[in-house]
Design an enzyme around this catalytic site. Structure first.
Site, PDB file in Angstrom:
ATOM      1  CD  GLN A   1      -2.370   1.111   2.869  1.00 14.70           C
ATOM      2  OE1 GLN A   1      -2.001   0.286   3.700  1.00 14.70           O
ATOM      3  NE2 GLN A   1      -3.266   2.020   3.145  1.00 14.70           N
TER       4      GLN A   1
ATOM      5  CB  SER B   1       2.873   6.960   4.462  1.00 13.37           C
ATOM      6  OG  SER B   1       1.792   6.460   5.190  1.00 13.37           O
TER       7      SER B   1
ATOM      8  CB  SER C   1       4.445  -2.743   5.342  1.00 15.48           C
ATOM      9  OG  SER C   1       4.369  -1.870   6.420  1.00 15.48           O
TER      10      SER C   1
ATOM     11  CD  GLU D   1      -4.316   1.026   7.030  1.00 15.51           C
ATOM     12  OE1 GLU D   1      -4.695   1.934   6.254  1.00 15.51           O
ATOM     13  OE2 GLU D   1      -3.132   0.868   7.356  1.00 15.51           O
TER      14      GLU D   1
ATOM     15  CD  GLU E   1      -1.626  10.737  19.317  1.00 16.41           C
ATOM     16  OE1 GLU E   1      -1.158  10.136  18.318  1.00 16.41           O
ATOM     17  OE2 GLU E   1      -1.365  10.399  20.485  1.00 16.41           O
TER      18      GLU E   1
HETATM   19  C1  LIG Z   1       5.463  -0.274  11.019  1.00 18.86           C
HETATM   20  C2  LIG Z   1       4.804   0.673  10.096  1.00 18.86           C
HETATM   21  C3  LIG Z   1       4.313   0.211   8.889  1.00 18.86           C
HETATM   22  C4  LIG Z   1       3.718   1.088   7.992  1.00 18.86           C
HETATM   23  N1  LIG Z   1       3.274   0.598   6.799  1.00 18.86           N
HETATM   24  C5  LIG Z   1       2.744   1.464   5.889  1.00 18.86           C
HETATM   25  C6  LIG Z   1       2.379   1.001   4.601  1.00 18.86           C
HETATM   26  O1  LIG Z   1       2.500  -0.180   4.297  1.00 18.86           O
HETATM   27  N2  LIG Z   1       1.913   1.868   3.689  1.00 18.86           N
HETATM   28  C7  LIG Z   1       1.754   3.171   3.998  1.00 18.86           C
HETATM   29  O2  LIG Z   1       1.273   3.912   3.157  1.00 18.86           O
HETATM   30  N3  LIG Z   1       2.093   3.672   5.219  1.00 18.86           N
HETATM   31  C8  LIG Z   1       2.602   2.839   6.149  1.00 18.86           C
HETATM   32  N4  LIG Z   1       2.970   3.316   7.389  1.00 18.86           N
HETATM   33  C9  LIG Z   1       2.875   4.745   7.633  1.00 18.86           C
HETATM   34  C10 LIG Z   1       1.802   5.132   8.632  1.00 18.86           C
HETATM   35  O3  LIG Z   1       0.528   5.033   8.052  1.00 18.86           O
HETATM   36  C11 LIG Z   1       2.147   6.554   9.094  1.00 18.86           C
HETATM   37  O4  LIG Z   1       3.369   6.514   9.750  1.00 18.86           O
HETATM   38  C12 LIG Z   1       1.094   7.126   9.992  1.00 18.86           C
HETATM   39  O5  LIG Z   1      -0.126   7.347   9.294  1.00 18.86           O
HETATM   40  C13 LIG Z   1       1.544   8.431  10.662  1.00 18.86           C
HETATM   41  O6  LIG Z   1       2.052   9.350   9.771  1.00 18.86           O
HETATM   42  P1  LIG Z   1       3.487  10.033  10.006  1.00 18.86           P
HETATM   43  O7  LIG Z   1       4.449   8.951  10.269  1.00 18.86           O
HETATM   44  O8  LIG Z   1       3.741  10.924   8.869  1.00 18.86           O
HETATM   45  O9  LIG Z   1       3.334  10.866  11.323  1.00 18.86           O
HETATM   46  P2  LIG Z   1       2.792  12.348  11.426  1.00 18.86           P
HETATM   47  O10 LIG Z   1       1.525  12.451  10.656  1.00 18.86           O
HETATM   48  O11 LIG Z   1       3.884  13.298  11.110  1.00 18.86           O
HETATM   49  O12 LIG Z   1       2.456  12.422  12.969  1.00 18.86           O
HETATM   50  C14 LIG Z   1       3.381  12.812  13.988  1.00 18.86           C
HETATM   51  C15 LIG Z   1       2.623  13.008  15.279  1.00 18.86           C
HETATM   52  O13 LIG Z   1       1.662  14.061  15.108  1.00 18.86           O
HETATM   53  C16 LIG Z   1       0.394  13.618  15.452  1.00 18.86           C
HETATM   54  N5  LIG Z   1      -0.630  14.239  14.602  1.00 18.86           N
HETATM   55  C17 LIG Z   1      -0.595  14.412  13.261  1.00 18.86           C
HETATM   56  N6  LIG Z   1      -1.729  14.960  12.834  1.00 18.86           N
HETATM   57  C18 LIG Z   1      -2.511  15.151  13.917  1.00 18.86           C
HETATM   58  C19 LIG Z   1      -3.812  15.678  14.152  1.00 18.86           C
HETATM   59  N7  LIG Z   1      -4.583  16.105  13.148  1.00 18.86           N
HETATM   60  N8  LIG Z   1      -4.259  15.706  15.415  1.00 18.86           N
HETATM   61  C20 LIG Z   1      -3.511  15.240  16.453  1.00 18.86           C
HETATM   62  N9  LIG Z   1      -2.290  14.747  16.300  1.00 18.86           N
HETATM   63  C21 LIG Z   1      -1.795  14.691  15.055  1.00 18.86           C
HETATM   64  C22 LIG Z   1       0.417  12.120  15.252  1.00 18.86           C
HETATM   65  O14 LIG Z   1      -0.584  11.465  16.024  1.00 18.86           O
HETATM   66  C23 LIG Z   1       1.811  11.783  15.705  1.00 18.86           C
HETATM   67  O15 LIG Z   1       1.817  11.653  17.103  1.00 18.86           O
HETATM   68  C24 LIG Z   1       3.576   2.455   8.321  1.00 18.86           C
HETATM   69  C25 LIG Z   1       4.046   2.917   9.553  1.00 18.86           C
HETATM   70  C26 LIG Z   1       4.649   2.041  10.438  1.00 18.86           C
HETATM   71  C27 LIG Z   1       5.145   2.570  11.735  1.00 18.86           C
END
Ligand SMILES: Cc1cc2nc3c(=O)[nH]c(=O)nc-3n(C[C@H](O)[C@H](O)[C@H](O)COP(=O)(O)OP(=O)(O)OC[C@H]3O[C@@H](n4cnc5c(N)ncnc54)[C@H](O)[C@@H]3O)c2cc1C
Lengths: 414, 375
Positions: A135, A138, A170, A253, A381
């Site tokens: 998928q 991100s 992933s 999901e 969150e």
């Molecule tokens: C092990 C693992 C596997 C993954 N696999 C996939 C995959 O296969 N495909 C894929 O597309 N993605 C994947 N992801 C990505 C995952 O979906 C994102 O990491 C996740 O959605 C968070 O986005 P970010 O890392 O950019 O964090 P950010 O969005 O930058 O968030 C940082 C912090 O800010 C907070 N925050 C952000 N916006 C808000 C809001 N509106 N209100 C309150 N708090 C907020 C968050 O809660 C977090 O604490 C994976 C992540 C992990 C850890």
């Protein structure tokens, strides 16, 4: 209210049980039982191969993704039969981790938006594990804010040309296909200019770089796109409608991850049942009992909440935002449970190797993996926001980028 | 598998909610709290007329014999409305004890009276600080004569009869404890009302001085009957707690939509939204645990003891969590006598200890899980 199988369900269960007894890779049962979140490995075999063989065997006998339609590789099982299958599959279900993203998220999206021809072509090998999907959502600039993504797709004849970068993908390194969300129009507000595709991960211009994770493993990757061409017939949904398509994926999901996510409680209960502290068996200690009880009711509460959703589903209701509960509760819980299990081990809790650590380092592995559960597939969150806004009807967060053309939204490069 | 109430049961729930919304507004709860009467007699009569008091009592004993799932949905509404009536003592405890262990004559005498709203019953178990335990029972029974004091007894000052746990020997075994049925108008019974954190339900001290009492059930099985009664009540009270949790969450949600601060609805602030989301989570987990308990209760499944303890713990935690954070969402208003938040806060904390404390039930749950695993 009835917890027992109907005669029909009992028959399904008996068939499943019989088939599993005759066909499952029992030689790995013990090892799988011990495997924990963040460390499903086999000592003397390649887990990917074992997983693929098991999945193929299931597919040939009609047990792969039982709830999918027959034409797409399933057996048209009811939601309840699906649960019965999972119960009977037991520890062998852990082998399915490799296929969750494909079968849980990409498959349903394909089913909703791909052409009939594509569905018949792509879904059966996805069901049988011959092809693995990932998928590609991100990006460095768009995680929680998925719609903030910047990977561009530009029309060129009958193709689209993709440039940009995805991150945290992933399984990209062993995937055959992926679903990909792109920006096709940066001059409209961010949710309106997105378009969804599926693509062959071996396409020229796709470059995959594994990322070493905080727990030392490498499940996810960076994926770069340089002039990657995708034919227009691999578009999912209308041009500019990618956000709605992605909501199908994200909803599934939450169902896929939420229903199956481990809480760590059975492992903790087992551990404590066999542990002796300075003043006697750990399970006789009132403080330990109190902690265990709190985790026990959270775990059973989740279990019966998912049964309630399934009952609703089998009455024809659609899975709703309330399913966000599963991962929200279980994610935080595995982290707490692991921390507590280490605490019970005292100074030895620090040890990590399967040889030296208690229960083969199960809880240490859980501790180091659990932060990811609280982030992947929507952070705690974001899940709370979903419950507050979509279940309880509270106002949405203030969105300063609302109605602003995407290319006018202030950005900060990374 | 079907993990939901039937359409008929849901209809009964709607009916109970409509009835209680009309007959048991917060005003009625406040009248009892303000001491105008020890309980709402008119509501009690209405509940009897609706058939709610006798849903789980067989037709042979004057009830409708509908069943325990029906009682669960009514319990939820009783909790939601904070009904100031001796429902839990009479229906969950006294009636259940009679159904489990009463003689036919005892059932004939008291169950129809309960179903018709003519008799209030209770369970006299506790003797001061502490949890349910055979050791804690000092009140003696010798030759069917009781001497001792029970405190607190829920609805003790308004009850017509009580099931009393008494000590018949001091061998240190569970079989030392026997149950007795006492007509509280008997000579030698003295009941005194006590003040409590939740005056919407009566609490009393009852002293027994040379009171003649009839045994309930086999004398040696008193403790075992009692623990079955407590398990059954744990599920039913759990539904009251779930109803209360939901209502407290709803009040908090409504206020968060209504109240404006910094030019915005306070419900648009994440700290408030997330607090309400967490209330929803705990209320939902409790509801699901209680549904499992309801299934176990209605089928008398072997899982009942474990399911009951889980329902009890989860529902206790949820109601306390929701009722305290409901006050927080309401800010200063939440701490006024005038707002209803404190009514839920009071009830949630009173009900949390009414069948023995949280730690008691935690201990029970783990012990039961341990025994099951060992078996
Ligand atoms: C092990 C693992 C596997 C993954 N696999 C996939 C995959 O296969 N495909 C894929 O597309 N993605 C994947 N992801 C990505 C995952 O979906 C994102 O990491 C996740 O959605 C968070 O986005 P970010 O890392 O950019 O964090 P950010 O969005 O930058 O968030 C940082 C912090 O800010 C907070 N925050 C952000 N916006 C808000 C809001 N509106 N209100 C309150 N708090 C907020 C968050 O809660 C977090 O604490 C994976 C992540 C992990 C850890």
């Amino acid at each position: 209210m009835n917890f027992d199988d109907t005669p029909q369900e009992a028959e399904f269960r008996a068939k499943a049980r019989e088939w599993i007894a005759a066909n499952a890779p029992h030689e790995y049962a013990d090892e799988l039982k011990k495997a924990s979140l963040g460390r499903v490995q086999l000592k003397h075999a390649n887990i990917l191969e074992v997983a693929k063989v098991w999945q193929k065997k299931k597919a040939d006998a009609g047990w792969a993704v039982p709830h999918w339609p027959k034409d797409y590789g399933g057996r048209g099982a009811s939601p309840i039969e699906r649960v019965i299958w999972q119960q009977e599959e037991g520890v062998f279900g852990k082998l399915g981790a490799l296929f969750i993203i494909g079968q849980g998220m990409c498959g349903p999206t394909m089913m909703a938006y791909a052409s009939e021809e594509h569905k018949r072509h792509y879904l059966p090998p996805l069901a049988s594990g011959e092809k693995v999907w990932c998928q590609l959502f991100s990006e460095p600039a768009g995680g929680s804010d998925v719609a903030g993504l910047r990977t561009r797709a530009e029309k060129d004849g009958d193709d689209w040309v993709i440039n940009g970068q995805k991150i945290w993908t992933s399984g990209a390194h062993y995937s055959d296909y992926g679903i990909l969300i792109t920006r096709t129009d940066p001059t409209v507000p961010k949710h309106k200019g997105l378009t969804m595709f599926f693509l062959d991960m071996k396409s020229p211009g796709v470059e995959i770089k594994p990322i070493k994770q905080a727990n030392g493993q490498s499940e996810f990757n960076e994926v770069y796109f340089t002039d990657v061409r995708i034919p227009d017939h691999q578009r999912l949904g209308a041009v500019g409608d990618g956000w709605n398509v992605s909501l199908t994926t994200l909803m599934n999901e939450r169902m896929a991850i939420g229903a199956g996510v481990a809480t760590g409680f059975p492992e903790l209960f087992d551990f404590v049942s066999n542990l002796t502290l300075e003043d006697g068996p750990a399970i006789d200690n009132p403080a330990v009992r109190s902690r265990l009880a709190t985790y026990a009711v959270r775990a059973s509460g989740l279990r019966y909440t998912s049964f309630r959703s399934i009952s609703a589903l089998s009455r024809g209701e659609r899975p709703g935002p309330e399913n966000s509960i599963g991962k929200l509760v279980a994610g935080a819980m595995t982290q707490e449970v692991a921390t507590y299990a280490l605490d019970l081990q005292g100074a030895a809790g620090v040890l990590n190797s399967p040889e030296d650590a208690e229960v083969a380092g199960k809880f240490q592995a859980m501790l180091l993996r659990s932060p990811a559960t609280r982030v992947e597939g929507g952070t705690d969150e974001i899940l709370r926001n979903i419950i507050a806004e979509r279940v309880l009807g509270l106002p949405g967060d203030i969105r300063v980028d609302k109605d602003v053309p995407f290319n006018k939204i202030p950005t900060r490069g990374r | 598998m079907n993990f939901d109430f039937s359409d008929d049961q849901k209809q009964l729930r709607d009916e109970a909610r409509r009835f209680l919304t009309e007959k048991c507004p917060p005003k009625a709860v406040r009248a009892v709290i303000d001491g105008q009467a020890p309980y709402d007699r008119e509501l009690w009569k209405g509940l009897a007329d609706m058939g709610f008091l006798g849903v789980a009592i067989p037709e042979a004993y004057g009830g409708s014999g509908a069943g325990h799932l029906e009682l669960c949905v009514i319990a939820e509404e009783m909790g939601r409305a904070l009904a100031p009536v001796p429902f839990s003592s009479t229906v969950y405890l006294a009636a259940e004890a009679l159904l489990l262990a009463g003689s036919d004559a005892q059932k004939q005498k008291w169950l129809p009276a309960i179903a018709q709203g003519h008799a209030v019953g209770t369970l006299a178990l506790f003797e001061g600080t502490g949890n349910p335990s055979p050791k804690a029972i000092k009140l003696t029974a010798s030759n069917g004569v009781l001497n001792g004091t029970k405190k607190p007894v829920a609805d003790g000052a308004i009850a017509d009869f009580a099931i009393v746990a008494a000590r018949t020997a001091s061998t240190g075994r569970d079989s030392d404890i026997a149950l007795f049925l006492v007509d509280l108008t008997s000579e030698g019974v003295e009941a005194k009302a006590l003040t409590s954190i939740d005056p919407s339900r009566n609490q009393a001290e009852i002293t027994f001085t040379n009171v003649k009492a009839e045994p309930l059930g086999n004398a040696a099985e008193g403790w075992s009957i009692l623990s079955q009664v407590l398990d059954r009540a744990a599920v039913l009270v759990g539904f009251e707690q779930v109803g209360g949790s939901d209502r407290a969450l709803e009040m908090g949600r409504d206020y968060a939509l209504d109240r404006i601060a910094f030019g915005r609805q306070i419900g648009s602030f994440q700290a408030v939204k997330h607090m309400l989301a967490d209330m929803y989570v705990s209320a939902t987990l409790a509801r699901s645990n209680c549904y499992y308990g309801a299934w176990a209760l209605s089928t008398n499944a072997a899982e009942l003891p474990e399911a009951a303890a889980a329902a009890r713990i989860s529902a206790t935690q949820a109601f306390q969590h929701c009722s305290k954070n409901n006050i927080q969402v309401h800010g200063g208003m939440g701490f006024t006598w005038e707002f209803d938040c404190h009514l839920y806060y009071r009830r949630s904390n009173a009900i949390a200890v009414g069948l023995g404390s949280l730690s008691y039930w935690e201990d029970q749950l783990i012990e039961r899980m341990r025994q099951k695993n060992a078996a």
